[in-house]
Structure formats: C-alpha cells, structure tokens
Design an enzyme around this catalytic site. Sequence first.
Site, short mmCIF file in Angstrom:
data_model
loop_
_atom_site.label_atom_id
_atom_site.label_comp_id
_atom_site.label_asym_id
_atom_site.label_seq_id
_atom_site.Cartn_x
_atom_site.Cartn_y
_atom_site.Cartn_z
CB THR A 1 31.05 3.57 51.21
OG1 THR A 1 30.34 3.26 50.02
CG2 THR A 1 32.32 4.30 50.85
N GLY B 1 28.32 6.48 52.22
CA GLY B 1 26.93 6.88 52.05
C GLY B 1 26.41 6.84 50.64
N GLY B 2 27.03 6.07 49.74
CA GLY B 2 26.52 6.00 48.37
C GLY B 2 26.58 7.35 47.69
#
Length: 503
Positions: free
Chosen positions: A308, A394-395
Amino acid sequence: MVYYNHENSKVFTYDGRETAPMRVTSELFLDGDGNPINFLDAVIGGLSVGTPGAVAMLGRAHAAHGRLPWAELFQDAIDLAETGFPIGQRLATMLSGKVGTRLRTFPEARQYFFPNNVPLKAGQIVRNKNFAATLSIVAEQGPGAFYHGQIAKDIVETVQNVPERAGYLELDDFANYQAVERPPVCYTYREYRICGMGPPSSGAVTIGQILGILEHFELASLGVENPLSWHLLIEASKLAFSDRNQYVADPKFVAVPVDDLLNPEYLRQRAKLIDLQFALPTPVEAGQPSGEQTVRHSPDSANGRSGTSHFSIIDRYGNAVSMTSTIEGPFGSQLMVNGFLLNNELTDFSFVAQRNGQLVANRVEPGKRPRSSMSPTLVFNADGSLRLIIGSPGGSRIIGYVVKTLIAVLDWGMSVQDSIELHHVINQNGVTELEKETAAQWFLQPKLSELGHQLRLTKLVSGLHGIEFVDGALLGGADHRREGVALGLSSKDINELNEQLVE
C-alpha cells in the site's frame, strides 16, 4: 481519498476500491473439496485481480475539485518514468528475497525488476517506458481511456491467460466500473473532530471505535511511558476489531451499522469491559450496537497484506488531501501489464462464505468491493481549523499505526514526526504484536506480560505520512521505516529559531 475543501469547509470522500468481476462466485478461493486454497496460491496470478478503481476515482475527484487541466497533472510522472529514478535499499532487499523469487515467474515483471536475470540493486537507475506510455494515454484521453480502450483489453487478456490460476476479469467489468462519492465518517474525540473513509474501508469506523472507548480514560495524564496507556490501547483495539470483523463490508451488499458502532453510549458500555489489571482473553466477542439479540453475520478475521501507499497534501489555498492506494500484497498479483503491476485485491475477501451456518459479511460476491483497512484521516480543531493530516500503508495494521499516531499527537502532545517514530503496539483481536528492537520490546514487553497479554515480537513496517499544523506552521512527518524523509523545518528547528529570536 479524503478531501477537505477550505473554501466551503466541507469534507468529501471518494471510493476507488476495486470490485470483484461479475463472473466470480463465493467459491472463488475454494478447492474441489470446498476448502480454502493456500493464501499464496490465491494471491499469485489472475484469480485475485479485481477491477482497478484508482484512475476512475482520481478522475471523479478532479472533475469535482480540480483547478488545473487533467493532462498537465501527469507530466512530472511521465518524465520520471522516462528518465528514471534510483532504486532504494528496501526495494532491492525485497527483490533479492522470497518475494523476488515469486515475481520472477511472470515475464514482464521479470524483465523490469530483473534485467539480464539479475535483481535491481540499490542506487541503480530504472526507467519504465511502458508506464510512461500508459500515463500519456490517460493524460491525453482522460480516465475513460483506462476503462474503454487498449489498456483494459491488455489487462483482461493477461488475467485470463495466466497458466493455472487464470482470473475472471472481462471488458464489461471495466466498462461498468464506477468510483463512488461517499459521506465521510466523522466523530469527535475529546475536543477534536476526526473524519475518515467509510465502508467498505474499515479504517474510520474502527479508529473511531478505538478512540471512542479510550475517551473514557485519561491518556494524557497517564502519558506515553506508562504501560497502562498501552494496555488500554490494546484492549480498545480488541473490542473495535471484534466489531469490525463482524459488521464491516461493502455497504451496497451489507447494511453496516456505522452510526450505531460509533454511538457514544455504546462505546461507553464497551469501555466498561476493560479490566485495568488484566488483559481480555481473545478473541473478544463482537458487541450488539443496535441492541439486537442475534448476530446476522459470522465474524471474518481475514487481514490484508502491506502493498500500500499513502500521501498527505495541503495546497496554498488550504485544501487538504489524505489518500491511501493499494494493490494489496507486495507487488500485488505479480502480474505486470503496460508498465504497472496488477492488484491481488480479491484476497481481502473472506475465502469462505459462511461459518457455523451464518453468512460472512465480507464474503466474495460479483461486483462487490472487498473490505479494506485503509485509513486516510483528517483532524480538525474545535474551531474547525485543520490540526492533522495522516495515513499509512501497512495492510490491516494500518488502523493500529494511525490510531497510535493520533493518540501521540492529540493526547501526549508529541510532534507528528516523533509520533510516527514512536514504537508500534498492534492488536487485531488476537495476539498483541510488539515492534521488535524498540522500547516496545525493551520496556513494555515485561509489563504487558504481567497483565496477561499474549505477545509476539515482530518487524512492523509502517509508512506513516503526515502534516501537522502548529501555531501557523506546517510540520511534516515521514516514516523512516519505509525510507521516508520530511523536508522543511522540524519542531526542533522551530524551537531553536524561536529561542534565537527571543535572545
């Protein structure tokens, strides 16, 4: 994208989330026996590729708020793609590891990232003529060129013709894609008003719940060095993630009770569940924010990976943007077309459609947007002026990264840069992750263990990117964990200058 228009003091949010192809079924990620396939088998190849939405979203936002001609906005990126840029150490390290091994499988990605079959090295200049050509087409012909022309045809052909794991994208999926303007999710925290992105993003709702629970505790007086502050953050995160996993999904397919989840009285009741002396056992059960006696959906704890990007911007007029964009995992599906990587966004869905006889809200369905954790955020003072622009890659850990930074700035009075650099403590209604080789390991670990927390040391690679407004000054913050650097004056620089002026 979360956008603040200074002229009318309004916040707008735009959803460019990918959609599932219309030909998929809820069994997309199941094997012949009805069991979920291996996660990496789902990620790599065409099976996981959703209809890209970022170009349509940017087009819609520009049509509503843009000042410059669309075509002018691409030239810097085109120049960079044509003249090249030096590879950073983080990318070079990834290419030489396991991720790079998987990336070599596909011809265009191999040619770009492994010229002469050798991974790119830090400092090496890389050019991307194919991407420059793609950008030129979109610049000259508008965002529709991405969805109705050769670019869409090339993506569909690539996805449908992957050996094994071919995907289901079709030209109709591109032709019918629509970016959506959604109402912002705004709430108050202490004296501040905070706005973010609503479902299918779980970011604003979950952060709002965490902060709404923590508002019942005096974090400012406890301080950053007090283990109890971090215990409270962990417990609030457990409670919020239990609701996130239960209720949040694409609002076109599922009724998401956003107002009920952020109701102050509901969050006050949730805060009462926190024991100051001992950790809640996980998984914590979801609450019933609307007072229902039965739960409509089965919880889904599937979490995204960290492929991301985020940026925070303010312009000379006072307009601000917090925008997070993702292709899901590192290098997405590993498929590369016309100079850019394709997403593996569909793995953000639950792999199973039901558990224990109950449907999962975030299950795979045709045309559906998968749940995300993206958390572009704007913070306003009580007088309506901007206080902070923040967000991170960062998910699913994005939520934890952003909420920690908000607390550090708003409760503990730290600068945005110091808040970003502060150690991470993450809980998603399971084991608590402590950022290794930081104060979280050296100082907090023994204290939190005494409170009964299950702990795991790990590398937590956030990419926080923020702008703070203090006494008329703009202070930038960028995350060194992803090689970020904030240019301009730091808070330390400003203090030193003020001291010199006084002298």
